[in-house]
Motif scaffolding. Sequence first.
Motif, PDB file in Angstrom:
ATOM      1  N   THR A 103       0.907  -1.241   0.059  1.00 18.47           N
ATOM      2  CA  THR A 103       0.046  -0.007   0.010  1.00 18.47           C
ATOM      3  C   THR A 103       0.846   1.159  -0.046  1.00 18.47           C
ATOM      4  O   THR A 103       0.593   2.210  -0.739  1.00 18.47           O
ATOM      5  CB  THR A 103      -0.984   0.061   1.239  1.00 18.47           C
ATOM      6  OG1 THR A 103      -1.849  -1.133   1.116  1.00 18.47           O
ATOM      7  CG2 THR A 103      -1.977   1.134   1.154  1.00 18.47           C
ATOM      8  N   SER A 141      -2.124   1.429  -8.612  1.00 18.35           N
ATOM      9  CA  SER A 141      -3.205   0.705  -7.895  1.00 18.35           C
ATOM     10  C   SER A 141      -4.557   0.919  -8.558  1.00 18.35           C
ATOM     11  O   SER A 141      -4.768   2.312  -9.166  1.00 18.35           O
ATOM     12  CB  SER A 141      -3.457   0.850  -6.507  1.00 18.35           C
ATOM     13  OG  SER A 141      -3.844   2.226  -6.248  1.00 18.35           O
ATOM     14  N   ARG A 157      -8.820   0.960  -7.984  1.00 17.68           N
ATOM     15  CA  ARG A 157      -9.735   0.797  -6.834  1.00 17.68           C
ATOM     16  C   ARG A 157     -10.961   0.057  -7.500  1.00 17.68           C
ATOM     17  O   ARG A 157     -11.352   0.155  -8.600  1.00 17.68           O
ATOM     18  CB  ARG A 157     -10.161   2.127  -6.580  1.00 17.68           C
ATOM     19  CG  ARG A 157      -9.115   2.891  -5.762  1.00 17.68           C
ATOM     20  CD  ARG A 157      -8.529   2.325  -4.407  1.00 17.68           C
ATOM     21  NE  ARG A 157      -7.870   3.020  -3.696  1.00 17.68           N
ATOM     22  CZ  ARG A 157      -7.812   3.237  -2.118  1.00 17.68           C
ATOM     23  NH1 ARG A 157      -8.852   2.936  -1.631  1.00 17.68           N
ATOM     24  NH2 ARG A 157      -7.093   4.049  -1.752  1.00 17.68           N
ATOM     25  N   ARG A 193      -7.786  -2.016  -3.129  1.00 15.02           N
ATOM     26  CA  ARG A 193      -6.803  -1.835  -4.124  1.00 15.02           C
ATOM     27  C   ARG A 193      -6.495  -3.025  -4.883  1.00 15.02           C
ATOM     28  O   ARG A 193      -6.506  -4.211  -4.504  1.00 15.02           O
ATOM     29  CB  ARG A 193      -5.590  -1.234  -3.570  1.00 15.02           C
ATOM     30  CG  ARG A 193      -5.618   0.176  -2.950  1.00 15.02           C
ATOM     31  CD  ARG A 193      -4.215   0.314  -2.237  1.00 15.02           C
ATOM     32  NE  ARG A 193      -4.306   1.600  -1.736  1.00 15.02           N
ATOM     33  CZ  ARG A 193      -3.948   2.939  -2.183  1.00 15.02           C
ATOM     34  NH1 ARG A 193      -3.707   3.034  -3.209  1.00 15.02           N
ATOM     35  NH2 ARG A 193      -4.161   3.810  -1.242  1.00 15.02           N
TER      36      ARG A 193
END
Length: 67
Positions: free
Chosen positions: A28, A38, A40, A46
Amino acid sequence: MHNAPTVEPLLTPAEVATIFRVDPKTVTRWAKAGKLTSIRTLGGHRRYKESEVRALLSGSTQQKSGE
């Protein structure tokens, strides 16, 4: 005749963490730092493109062996 677009496999933070042998929180942080892109989900989770993860992995192993 239409060819269906190939869908890029997406990995969860836990899967990426397993590949790199790091904590999922590290993955992250990498995404926040711009090292990984990433994506969503609708639920706000993620996901990471497998090809990008593999490219980063091969790049990191080259850097380590070059030191």
